[in-house]
Design a protein around this motif. Structure first.
Motif, mmCIF file in Angstrom:
data_model
loop_
_atom_site.group_PDB
_atom_site.id
_atom_site.type_symbol
_atom_site.label_atom_id
_atom_site.label_comp_id
_atom_site.label_asym_id
_atom_site.label_seq_id
_atom_site.Cartn_x
_atom_site.Cartn_y
_atom_site.Cartn_z
ATOM 1 N N GLY A 86 0.830 -1.212 0.000
ATOM 2 C CA GLY A 86 0.000 0.000 0.000
ATOM 3 C C GLY A 86 0.857 1.251 0.000
ATOM 4 N N THR A 87 0.597 2.122 -0.963
ATOM 5 C CA THR A 87 1.443 3.315 -1.114
ATOM 6 C C THR A 87 0.607 4.597 -1.165
ATOM 7 O OG1 THR A 87 1.399 3.059 -3.517
ATOM 8 C CG2 THR A 87 3.252 2.045 -2.349
ATOM 9 N N GLY A 88 -0.446 4.636 -0.348
ATOM 10 C CA GLY A 88 -1.269 5.851 -0.273
ATOM 11 C C GLY A 88 -0.676 6.815 0.738
ATOM 12 N N ARG A 89 -1.559 7.549 1.432
ATOM 13 C CA ARG A 89 -1.115 8.587 2.380
ATOM 14 C C ARG A 89 -0.118 8.048 3.394
ATOM 15 N NH1 ARG A 89 -5.901 11.168 5.555
ATOM 16 N NH2 ARG A 89 -6.321 8.966 5.864
ATOM 17 N N ILE A 90 -0.532 6.991 4.119
ATOM 18 C CA ILE A 90 0.321 6.514 5.208
ATOM 19 C C ILE A 90 1.436 5.614 4.666
ATOM 20 C CG2 ILE A 90 -0.963 4.428 5.870
ATOM 21 C CD1 ILE A 90 0.355 7.083 8.271
ATOM 22 N N GLY A 91 1.177 4.931 3.547
ATOM 23 C CA GLY A 91 2.207 4.083 2.938
ATOM 24 C C GLY A 91 3.437 4.896 2.555
ATOM 25 N N LYS A 92 3.221 6.087 2.047
ATOM 26 C CA LYS A 92 4.363 6.933 1.652
ATOM 27 C C LYS A 92 5.183 7.368 2.876
ATOM 28 C CE LYS A 92 2.726 8.698 -2.773
ATOM 29 N NZ LYS A 92 1.324 8.243 -2.865
ATOM 30 N N VAL A 93 4.498 7.572 3.989
ATOM 31 C CA VAL A 93 5.220 7.924 5.227
ATOM 32 C C VAL A 93 6.112 6.748 5.638
ATOM 33 C CG1 VAL A 93 4.936 8.430 7.693
ATOM 34 C CG2 VAL A 93 3.408 9.484 6.009
ATOM 35 N N PRO A 108 -1.956 -2.129 -6.211
ATOM 36 C CA PRO A 108 -2.611 -2.342 -7.511
ATOM 37 C C PRO A 108 -2.581 -1.096 -8.380
ATOM 38 C CG PRO A 108 -4.221 -2.327 -5.712
ATOM 39 C CD PRO A 108 -2.874 -2.304 -5.083
ATOM 40 N N MET A 109 -2.376 0.067 -7.748
ATOM 41 C CA MET A 109 -2.181 1.282 -8.554
ATOM 42 C C MET A 109 -0.700 1.355 -8.923
ATOM 43 S SD MET A 109 -4.560 4.087 -6.661
ATOM 44 C CE MET A 109 -3.751 5.429 -7.503
ATOM 45 N N ALA A 110 -0.383 0.796 -10.099
ATOM 46 C CA ALA A 110 1.019 0.614 -10.487
ATOM 47 C C ALA A 110 1.794 1.936 -10.459
ATOM 48 C CB ALA A 110 1.084 -0.016 -11.884
ATOM 49 N N GLU A 111 1.158 3.004 -10.877
ATOM 50 C CA GLU A 111 1.859 4.301 -10.910
ATOM 51 C C GLU A 111 2.314 4.730 -9.526
ATOM 52 O OE1 GLU A 111 -0.242 7.592 -12.663
ATOM 53 O OE2 GLU A 111 -0.461 6.475 -14.531
ATOM 54 N N SER A 112 1.445 4.494 -8.548
ATOM 55 C CA SER A 112 1.759 4.891 -7.179
ATOM 56 C C SER A 112 2.940 4.068 -6.648
ATOM 57 C CB SER A 112 0.525 4.705 -6.300
ATOM 58 O OG SER A 112 0.799 5.087 -4.991
ATOM 59 N N ALA A 113 2.900 2.744 -6.907
ATOM 60 C CA ALA A 113 3.998 1.879 -6.456
ATOM 61 C C ALA A 113 5.305 2.287 -7.136
ATOM 62 C CB ALA A 113 3.670 0.420 -6.759
ATOM 63 N N GLU A 114 5.248 2.566 -8.451
ATOM 64 C CA GLU A 114 6.455 2.968 -9.195
ATOM 65 C C GLU A 114 7.027 4.267 -8.641
ATOM 66 O OE1 GLU A 114 8.386 1.601 -11.168
ATOM 67 O OE2 GLU A 114 7.249 -0.139 -11.858
ATOM 68 N N ASP A 115 6.138 5.189 -8.324
ATOM 69 C CA ASP A 115 6.580 6.480 -7.783
ATOM 70 C C ASP A 115 7.350 6.268 -6.474
ATOM 71 O OD1 ASP A 115 6.578 9.364 -7.351
ATOM 72 O OD2 ASP A 115 5.114 8.935 -5.774
ATOM 73 N N VAL A 116 6.815 5.387 -5.611
ATOM 74 C CA VAL A 116 7.490 5.121 -4.333
ATOM 75 C C VAL A 116 8.837 4.442 -4.565
ATOM 76 C CG1 VAL A 116 7.336 3.666 -2.255
ATOM 77 C CG2 VAL A 116 5.426 5.143 -2.905
ATOM 78 N N VAL A 117 8.870 3.496 -5.520
ATOM 79 C CA VAL A 117 10.137 2.812 -5.840
ATOM 80 C C VAL A 117 11.177 3.820 -6.331
ATOM 81 C CG1 VAL A 117 11.193 1.234 -7.516
ATOM 82 C CG2 VAL A 117 9.162 0.530 -6.247
ATOM 83 N N GLY A 156 13.627 -0.365 -3.966
ATOM 84 C CA GLY A 156 12.876 -1.607 -4.075
ATOM 85 C C GLY A 156 12.381 -1.839 -5.493
ATOM 86 N N ARG A 157 11.519 -2.868 -5.638
ATOM 87 C CA ARG A 157 10.884 -3.121 -6.931
ATOM 88 C C ARG A 157 9.376 -3.091 -6.726
ATOM 89 N NH1 ARG A 157 8.705 -8.196 -7.062
ATOM 90 N NH2 ARG A 157 9.394 -9.488 -5.326
ATOM 91 N N ALA A 158 8.648 -2.763 -7.776
ATOM 92 C CA ALA A 158 7.193 -2.617 -7.661
ATOM 93 C C ALA A 158 6.484 -3.869 -8.131
ATOM 94 C CB ALA A 158 6.735 -1.420 -8.490
ATOM 95 N N THR A 159 5.353 -4.162 -7.472
ATOM 96 C CA THR A 159 4.469 -5.229 -7.931
ATOM 97 C C THR A 159 3.030 -4.803 -7.653
ATOM 98 O OG1 THR A 159 3.764 -7.517 -7.617
ATOM 99 C CG2 THR A 159 4.755 -6.456 -5.731
ATOM 100 N N GLU A 160 2.102 -5.361 -8.438
ATOM 101 C CA GLU A 160 0.690 -5.054 -8.183
ATOM 102 C C GLU A 160 0.059 -6.095 -7.272
ATOM 103 O OE1 GLU A 160 -1.466 -4.215 -11.809
ATOM 104 O OE2 GLU A 160 0.298 -3.209 -12.649
ATOM 105 N N ASP A 161 0.801 -7.171 -6.993
ATOM 106 C CA ASP A 161 0.255 -8.318 -6.269
ATOM 107 C C ASP A 161 0.863 -8.402 -4.861
ATOM 108 O OD1 ASP A 161 -0.514 -10.732 -5.284
ATOM 109 O OD2 ASP A 161 0.055 -11.898 -7.057
#
Ligand SMILES: NC(=O)c1ccc[n+]([C@@H]2O[C@H](COP(=O)([O-])OP(=O)(O)OC[C@H]3O[C@@H](n4cnc5c(N)ncnc54)[C@H](O)[C@@H]3O)[C@@H](O)[C@H]2O)c1
Length: 336
Positions: free
Chosen positions: A11-18, A37-46, A51-56
């Protein structure tokens, strides 16, 4: 285990980014996989934190590749993800609340009790330096036996109506932090009396929720806790706590956004408004929460709130929900 603890973030929303920022900046942790599952959000955090991003999310929980997991996805996903971590023997720090349905929380509880790996729940406010200091000094006996605890928590403004719709109501969503703090200070809660009003928030009215509540708790020790919550505050994020004991009082006041005071024709030594956002107000607390989790994984001993703490705070929330709707005091053992 590699030198730094390899962490999967779900999870990479509000609290995930923190959490991502804290995992990246802590010397003892490394962000190795980020699931959303929001690939763009995971990629942005990576891109920002590694790390590496996954939707699963489940695919990210590989015992050979990760040493610990931080769950920061929406509440309905927590039970399955905590369960998957237990099955794989991977320690997990999950955001609160465990779930909105007490039956589902109960069902997971016995599995957690038998688990070989640790489960911690993200009640970050215990780690706020000022609140932690008050707790330390209470435990050290500085104010004698604790008789009363007053907690004030008011958000700057109400969340969107769509959030209220799935929040489970103000007691399970917002007051749950205060119920955890209450237990942190005075131990187990026996009686809960709650009242609520809907005074200003159209979203709360639409979804049959309250925007203004007061709760009185009676602890097994006899100590009384009063909690005041509002979904809005004209002067910023209002977060105060006062512990009263036989030998004195310890309190935490609001944190000003600026430490500069102004004196002029209309003010004398006046400060600007308090900090507006919870992410800023509790920034230190989230970092210290991660440190405590790392200590739990590394040494097996830590101050991290447990699954049982998450369960117990939720029992109080259920009792408050029932009390405000029935107009009577509800005992926590009725809910259990
Ligand atoms: N401790 C605190 O102070 C605090 C503060 C805010 C939120 N929370 C809790 O954290 C959780 C997340 O809240 P938020 O405000 O960050 O939500 P959010 O909606 O901002 O972010 C949730 C993220 O999770 C992703 N997601 C959805 N399903 C997923 C799945 N199955 N696997 C992986 N990722 C998934 C979404 O795409 C989104 O990016 C909630 O349980 C909330 O109660 C705790």
């Amino acid at each position: 285990m590699s030198s730094a603890l390899r962490i999967a973030l779900i999870g990479t929303g509000r609290i995930g980014k923190v959490h991502a920022a804290n995992i990246a900046s802590c010397a003892d942790t490394e962000l190795v996989v980020v699931a959303d599952p929001m690939a763009e959000s995971a990629e942005d955090v990576v891109q920002r934190f590694g790390g590496r991003a996954t939707e699963d999310a489940l695919a990210a929980l590989d015992r050979d590749l990760v040493d610990a997991v931080v769950v920061a996805s929406p509440t309905p996903t927590h039970i399955e993800l905590i369960g998957a971590c237990i099955d794989r023997g991977i320690p997990v720090l999950s955001e609160k609340p465990i779930d909105l349905d007490m039956g589902r929380v109960e069902a997971l509880r016995s599995r957690v009790e038998r688990a070989v790996s640790a489960v911690a729940i993200g009640f970050n406010q215990r780690f706020d330096p000022a609140i932690a200091e008050v707790h330390r000094r209470v435990v050290a006996g500085e104010i004698g036996g604790i008789e009363q605890l007053a907690i004030t928590s008011r958000d700057p403004g109400p969340p969107p109506a769509a959030y209220i719709a799935i929040s489970g109501g103000i007691f399970r969503d917002m007051t749950i932090h205060d119920f955890d703090l209450a237990r942190f200070f005075v131990g187990e809660i026996e009686e809960v009396t709650a009242v609520g009003s809907c005074l200003f928030d159209a979203g709360a009215r639409e979804h049959d929720d309250f925007d203004t509540v007061a709760v009185t708790l009676k602890a097994r020790t006899g100590a009384i806790v009063t909690i005041t919550n509002s979904r809005h505050s004209s002067f910023g994020y209002d977060q105060r706590i006062e512990a009263f004991g036989s030998e004195g009082l310890l309190s935490v006041e609001n944190v000003p956004a600026s430490h500069v005071n102004v004196s002029n024709a209309t003010h004398s030594g006046a400060r600007g408004p308090v900090i507006e956002q919870f992410l800023e107000r509790y920034a230190n607390a989230y970092a210290r929460e991660l440190d405590a989790f790392v200590a739990l994984v590394r040494k097996g001993e830590s101050s991290s709130p447990t699954f049982n703490d998450g369960w117990a705070a939720q029992v109080v929330a259920e009792a408050a929900h029932q009390s405000a709707r029935s107009g009577r005091t509800v005992r926590t053992d009725e809910v259990i």
